[in-house]
Design an enzyme around this catalytic site. Structure first.
Site, PDB file in Angstrom:
ATOM      1  N   HIS A  47       0.823  -1.205   0.000  1.00  0.00           N
ATOM      2  CA  HIS A  47       0.000   0.000   0.000  1.00  0.00           C
ATOM      3  C   HIS A  47       0.861   1.260   0.000  1.00  0.00           C
ATOM      4  CE1 HIS A  47      -2.393   3.125   2.232  1.00  0.00           C
ATOM      5  NE2 HIS A  47      -3.216   2.840   1.244  1.00  0.00           N
ATOM      6  N   GLU A  50       2.223   1.749  -3.436  1.00  0.00           N
ATOM      7  CA  GLU A  50       1.167   2.283  -4.321  1.00  0.00           C
ATOM      8  C   GLU A  50       1.070   3.805  -4.181  1.00  0.00           C
ATOM      9  OE1 GLU A  50      -3.046   3.597  -3.728  1.00  0.00           O
ATOM     10  OE2 GLU A  50      -2.882   1.545  -2.949  1.00  0.00           O
ATOM     11  N   HIS A  51       1.167   4.295  -2.945  1.00  0.00           N
ATOM     12  CA  HIS A  51       1.155   5.747  -2.729  1.00  0.00           C
ATOM     13  C   HIS A  51       2.382   6.412  -3.353  1.00  0.00           C
ATOM     14  CE1 HIS A  51      -1.990   6.807   0.478  1.00  0.00           C
ATOM     15  NE2 HIS A  51      -2.255   5.551   0.138  1.00  0.00           N
ATOM     16  N   GLU A 127      -4.220   7.845   7.412  1.00  0.00           N
ATOM     17  CA  GLU A 127      -5.211   6.924   6.846  1.00  0.00           C
ATOM     18  C   GLU A 127      -5.498   5.777   7.822  1.00  0.00           C
ATOM     19  OE1 GLU A 127      -5.929   4.361   2.699  1.00  0.00           O
ATOM     20  OE2 GLU A 127      -4.050   5.469   3.008  1.00  0.00           O
TER      21      GLU A 127
END
Length: 419
Positions: A47, A50-51, A127
């Site tokens: 993740h 991906e950022h 997040e």
């Protein structure tokens, strides 16, 4: 027009689903790498990567990436799942070359700048905090962890604050080098696209991908059990689930029809009994999650503290009842809902792009729509009863967050669910 697939010498699979009547194109790369491919000490790296992919390349700054897409009215995004990661764009047909170039650039030439990494770690930590403060979101992480304890498939997609902050550039590059190789990727496009041109562009744009072979994840091992977290909030958030089916399980489509029938719409058994008849919830639904080697069948409900005392027995009763069979009218509605969903999705370039990409990753081939619809329509009452008994005979998984004083204990729920 027909779906076409080409495998490049590198192992990258290129697949296209042309739609002659649209003016746009959706394209992207689906990578066979997600949370379940991560070692525990770097949980969340898929993740974070991906950022970071959008934070600048050797040719483009993060602002350049955003401005180039906005300049053509396009949309660029990504997501991380437990078994894959996707990077995708939607643009007008004449801008598909730009979209392909940007996606290829961020997947091969990201700089992973240290300052950008520090900022993005802060973003991901925010997040994580937001998810923890959202009970009807984080409940599914706890459900997953209880179903698959102490294994990659049970870990959260976002990771934890300490783990995310501990990841440096070299760690991300090492993970990317191992998992982001051509044989693990599918480049998919749908809409106003030309397959031969797409292949030619892909050969040029993805020339720097490694050709490292597949890395197999740890095999899923469903366990089940009970997770409870008492919080001083208004709603009890509850998920009740069972061992499910994999994508390649012969019962995959029957489980999908069963989920639709039990809690997939306003006419479903759970919605009618729990919400319409008794007024116990605002939200209740069932769902299936499938992977290459397993899956989950679950029911989510959100209710008040007092209503929870009645809700749990009713949910359990409805689960047990469906094993005894359903009416032909119910079965017809459930099949029609699934069929309509499948066929309506064909009108979206984005849906078709993702659908064909996932099919290539999971099955190694594009599955004709007629084949999928035929399998849905073949589900009958006997199959529903058999699969319901198969699924609901497994050890239950329960996850609950909220004011839990009136939620039945796990052992009592297990007793209610005995078939």
């Amino acid at each position: 027009m027909q779906i076409r697939e080409t495998r490049l010498a590198s192992g990258l699979r290129v697949v296209s689903d042309p739609m002659a009547t649209v003016e746009s194109a959706s394209l992207g790369v689906w990578v066979d790498a997600g949370t379940r491919h991560e070692p525990p000490e770097i949980n969340g790296i898929s993740h974070l990567l991906e950022h970071m992919a959008f934070k600048g390349t050797e040719r483009r700054t993060a602002r350049d990436i955003a401005e180039e897409m906005d300049a053509v009215g396009g949309h660029l995004n990504a997501y991380t799942a437990r078994d894959h990661t996707a990077y995708y764009a939607k643009v007008l047909k004449e801008d598909s070359g730009l979209a392909l170039d940007i996606v290829a650039d961020i997947l091969q030439h990201s700089t992973l700048d240290a300052e950008e990494l520090a900022r993005e770690q802060d973003v991901v930590v925010q997040e994580i905090g937001q998810a923890n403060d959202t009970p009807d979101d984080i409940i599914f992480d706890h459900f997953q962890a209880t179903a698959y304890p102490a294994q990659p498939l049970g870990r959260p997609v976002l990771g934890t604050e300490d783990l995310v902050r501990g990841m440096d550039r070299d760690t991300i590059l090492s993970y990317m080098g191992t998992h982001y190789s051509a044989p693990r990727m599918v480049l998919a496009a749908a809409g106003r696209v030309d397959h031969d041109a797409l292949v030619a562009e892909a050969e040029r744009a993805f020339a720097k991908l490694s050709t490292q072979p597949d890395v197999k994840p740890e095999t899923a091992a469903y366990v089940g059990g009970d997770y409870r977290e008492d919080r001083d909030i208004e709603q009890v958030n509850l998920v009740l689930g069972f061992d499910g089916v994999s994508y390649e399980d012969p019962d995959y489509y029957t489980a999908s029809v069963l989920s639709t029938l039990l809690g997939g719409g306003m006419s479903s058994r759970l919605f009618q009994e729990v919400r319409e008849k008794r007024g116990l919830v605002y939200s209740i639904y069932s769902f299936t999650s499938s992977y290459g080697d397993g899956g989950l069948f679950g029911i989510y409900a959100g209710t008040g503290e007092d209503e929870a005392a009645e809700l749990v027995p009713v949910m359990c009763d409805e689960v047990v009842k469906v094993v005894g069979g359903v009416t032909e009218a119910e079965l017809h509605r459930a099949r029609a809902q699934l069929k309509a969903s499948i066929l309506m999705s064909l009108e979206s370039t984005s849906s078709r792009c993702e659908q064909v990409a996932r099919q290539i990753l999971v099955y190694g081939r594009a599955i004709p729509t007629a084949e999928v619809v035929a399998k849905v329509e073949a589900v009958d009452n006997a199959e529903i009863m058999r699969v319901a008994r198969r699924l609901f005979s497994t050890t239950p998984t329960v996850a609950a967050i909220g004011p839990l004083s009136k939620v039945e204990g796990y052992e009592r729920m297990v007793e209610r669910l005995k078939l």
